[in-house]
Design an enzyme around this catalytic site. Structure first.
Site, PDB file in Angstrom:
ATOM      1  N   LYS A 162     -63.344 -51.308 -16.572  1.00 43.90           N
ATOM      2  CA  LYS A 162     -63.364 -49.957 -17.150  1.00 43.90           C
ATOM      3  C   LYS A 162     -62.149 -49.123 -16.735  1.00 43.90           C
ATOM      4  O   LYS A 162     -61.714 -48.246 -17.471  1.00 43.90           O
ATOM      5  CB  LYS A 162     -64.647 -49.232 -16.752  1.00 43.90           C
ATOM      6  CG  LYS A 162     -65.934 -49.901 -17.237  1.00 43.90           C
ATOM      7  CD  LYS A 162     -66.199 -49.644 -18.702  1.00 43.90           C
ATOM      8  CE  LYS A 162     -67.527 -50.258 -19.150  1.00 43.90           C
ATOM      9  NZ  LYS A 162     -67.749 -50.166 -20.601  1.00 43.90           N
ATOM     10  N   GLU A 184     -69.261 -40.483 -20.788  1.00 41.35           N
ATOM     11  CA  GLU A 184     -70.637 -40.973 -20.679  1.00 41.35           C
ATOM     12  C   GLU A 184     -70.587 -42.205 -19.794  1.00 41.35           C
ATOM     13  O   GLU A 184     -69.548 -42.845 -19.670  1.00 41.35           O
ATOM     14  CB  GLU A 184     -71.183 -41.337 -22.073  1.00 41.35           C
ATOM     15  CG  GLU A 184     -70.843 -42.756 -22.571  1.00 41.35           C
ATOM     16  CD  GLU A 184     -69.353 -43.028 -22.748  1.00 41.35           C
ATOM     17  OE1 GLU A 184     -68.586 -42.079 -22.981  1.00 41.35           O
ATOM     18  OE2 GLU A 184     -68.941 -44.219 -22.638  1.00 41.35           O
ATOM     19  N   SER A 452     -66.627 -59.272 -15.971  1.00 41.37           N
ATOM     20  CA  SER A 452     -66.166 -57.905 -16.244  1.00 41.37           C
ATOM     21  C   SER A 452     -66.283 -56.967 -15.043  1.00 41.37           C
ATOM     22  O   SER A 452     -65.577 -55.973 -14.961  1.00 41.37           O
ATOM     23  CB  SER A 452     -66.945 -57.324 -17.426  1.00 41.37           C
ATOM     24  OG  SER A 452     -68.341 -57.440 -17.195  1.00 41.37           O
TER      25      SER A 452
HETATM   26  C1  LIG Z   1     -69.221 -54.434 -15.413  1.00 42.64           C
HETATM   27  C2  LIG Z   1     -69.528 -54.101 -16.832  1.00 42.64           C
HETATM   28  N1  LIG Z   1     -69.363 -55.041 -17.762  1.00 42.64           N
HETATM   29  C3  LIG Z   1     -69.636 -54.806 -19.062  1.00 42.64           C
HETATM   30  C4  LIG Z   1     -70.101 -53.574 -19.476  1.00 42.64           C
HETATM   31  C5  LIG Z   1     -70.425 -53.375 -20.919  1.00 42.64           C
HETATM   32  O1  LIG Z   1     -69.484 -52.592 -21.567  1.00 42.64           O
HETATM   33  P1  LIG Z   1     -68.439 -53.197 -22.565  1.00 42.64           P
HETATM   34  O2  LIG Z   1     -69.194 -53.992 -23.574  1.00 42.64           O
HETATM   35  O3  LIG Z   1     -67.777 -52.015 -23.128  1.00 42.64           O
HETATM   36  O4  LIG Z   1     -67.491 -54.061 -21.788  1.00 42.64           O
HETATM   37  C6  LIG Z   1     -70.277 -52.550 -18.539  1.00 42.64           C
HETATM   38  C7  LIG Z   1     -70.746 -51.225 -18.942  1.00 42.64           C
HETATM   39  O5  LIG Z   1     -71.021 -50.358 -18.162  1.00 42.64           O
HETATM   40  C8  LIG Z   1     -69.974 -52.822 -17.177  1.00 42.64           C
HETATM   41  O6  LIG Z   1     -70.134 -51.897 -16.222  1.00 42.64           O
END
Ligand SMILES: Cc1ncc(COP(=O)(O)O)c(C=O)c1O
Length: 467
Positions: A162, A184, A452
């Protein structure tokens, strides 16, 4: 007047802005067709190796589709009106028209300027700690019969992908002369990233978070506060990400001139999905040269990621989106199962409608009211998915498969025990697909899966479900 404004943005007939409920129901619902859906998922799994796009697939040269489709080269990228196929657009109220139009005019010139690139890349390198490693997961590779590489976004400053987007958007906000930041957040990772960027740039920051998420991600709430942000718990709806987004949009409508809304995913009105995808595209840019260094070719056979709103997935696939050699498999939140009614798997059970300014697939009733989503993972607990992924799914370019809570938990424990990496619960939804798709792999198949974020924020949940 209003109609003219909408037309100017969308070149499509106006539709109401779906801040709270979904609006503009286009298809009959899927809730009554669950058995058929289940069968469809199984069938789609069997079909992954073939390209099943309903578009004409053009011949590939050097990884790029060649030729013409209509008058333009085939692409899954955004068109000039902010659409990805039938999805996307900017369905906004008049009060936000100027703000969104200003952003639409400003974002590409700024993002492509040398000054922005220099500042952004310096921050990504020295502040975020990029490039994030591409790690060969030896034991998991053996288990799943492939060459598995993990893109380690969990190692970024603040613990997730993020931050890439938050830093990019705050630079843009400053250039546009904005004085105040709102955001948000679900899991709190985007909230922490935005609060971090605001501390760095000395800008006031208000983060909206569903009251349920404030509880289940309380460590991140404390981090945001420590960073100087005001965290507003949102008590409406089921007190999760959708409700937080509603409140952030309400705030934005009240302060359109001085406030920049840093949206944390590839959702919202155009140009947000494209802007966020571009800011996250550093992920696939790095995967390209990192693979070249490691295996002597710059593309994998499969890319895998979890998908909530879609930002880590969009970043992972950005430079491969039109490269048909690379297959895309995304994991969405099945919750307690797509047949249980307790799910956030909007691709499986959703229908086309408008939410938060964009035409997407979302979970809604026959008369267009939002069905409250459910997932153990706060970051995936959203009733829709961004327009990029809706289009990839509908055209067959990407497979989007559900992973249920228990499968995600199991996958998180497995990665922890086999590779010594505690993933975020969101990322665990991508890992949970490995057992489901492993039959597609041979031992030479190169798979890149994006982790992620890291799991520190999810320790309470992990402890509760200790395996
Ligand atoms: C670590 C992590 N991965 C994935 C996501 C999902 O979001 P996005 O689909 O935008 O990657 C989030 C959302 O808060 C997150 O904190």
């Amino acid at each position: 007047m209003r109609q003219a404004l909408f037309r100017k943005i969308n070149h499509r007939p106006p539709l109401p802005f779906g801040i709270f409920p979904s609006m503009g129901r286009d298809h009959a619902g899927c809730w009554g067709k669950k058995k058929a859906k289940d069968k469809q998922i199984k069938q789609s799994l069997n079909k992954i190796p073939q390209q099943q796009t309903s578009r004409t697939v053009l011949p590939i040269e050097d990884g790029k589709p060649k030729g013409q489709r209509g008058s333009s080269i085939m692409t899954y990228q955004v068109d000039e009106n902010g659409f990805y196929g039938q999805f996307g657009g900017a369905y906004i109220p008049e009060i936000l028209y100027k703000t969104v139009e200003d952003l639409k005019k400003a974002y590409l010139p700024i993002l492509e300027s040398e000054a922005f690139k220099q500042e952004f890349h310096a921050l990504l390198k020295d502040y975020v700690g990029r490039p994030s490693p591409l790690y060969y997961a030896k034991r998991m590779s053996e288990k799943y019969g492939c060459q598995l590489y993990l893109k380690r976004e969990d190692l970024n400053h603040t613990g997730a992908h993020k931050i890439n987007n938050a830093l990019g958007q705050i630079l843009l906000a400053k250039q546009m002369g904005k004085k105040r930041i709102i955001a948000e957040t679900g899991a709190g990772q985007h909230g922490v990233a935005t609060a971090t960027a605001c501390a760095l740039m000395d800008m006031p920051c208000t983060v909206y978070q569903g009251a349920l998420d404030v509880q289940r991600q309380h460590v991140n709430v404390e981090r945001m506060k420590m960073l100087g942000a005001t965290v507003v718990p949102v008590e409406s709806g089921n007190k999760t990400l959708k409700d937080a987004t509603n409140e952030a949009i309400r705030d934005w409508c009240c302060h359109p001139a001085d406030t920049f809304y840093i949206i944390g995913s590839t959702v919202g009105p155009h140009p947000y999905p494209d802007m966020v995808a571009r800011l996250q595209s550093v992920i696939s840019e790095e995967i390209k040269w990192q693979l070249e260094e490691k295996i002597g070719r710059d593309y994998p056979d499969y890319l895998m990621a979890c998908v909530g709103g879609g930002s880590n997935a969009a970043g992972t696939i950005y430079h491969y989106i039109d490269d048909e050699r690379v297959k895309i498999i995304l994991g969405e939140a099945g919750g307690l199962g797509i047949e249980s009614g307790q799910t956030a798997a909007s691709m499986q059970v959703g229908t086309v409608g408008i939410l938060h300014g964009s035409r997407i697939k979302l979970m809604q009733t026959e008369d267009g009211q939002i069905i409250e989503p459910y997932s153990i993972s706060a970051g995936l607990d959203y009733p829709g998915t961004g327009p990029i992924h809706c289009n990839l799914y509908e055209t067959g370019r990407a497979q989007v498969l559900p992973a249920n809570d228990d499968e995600a938990l199991q996958a998180a424990f497995e990665l922890t025990r086999m590779e010594g990496i505690i993933p975020a619960l969101e990322s665990a939804h991508a890992l949970a697909l490995l057992p489901k798709v492993k039959d597609l792999f041979t031992k030479d198949t190169v798979v890149v899966l994006t982790v992620s974020g890291r799991g520190d924020k999810d320790l309470d949940t992990y402890l509760k479900h200790q395996q």
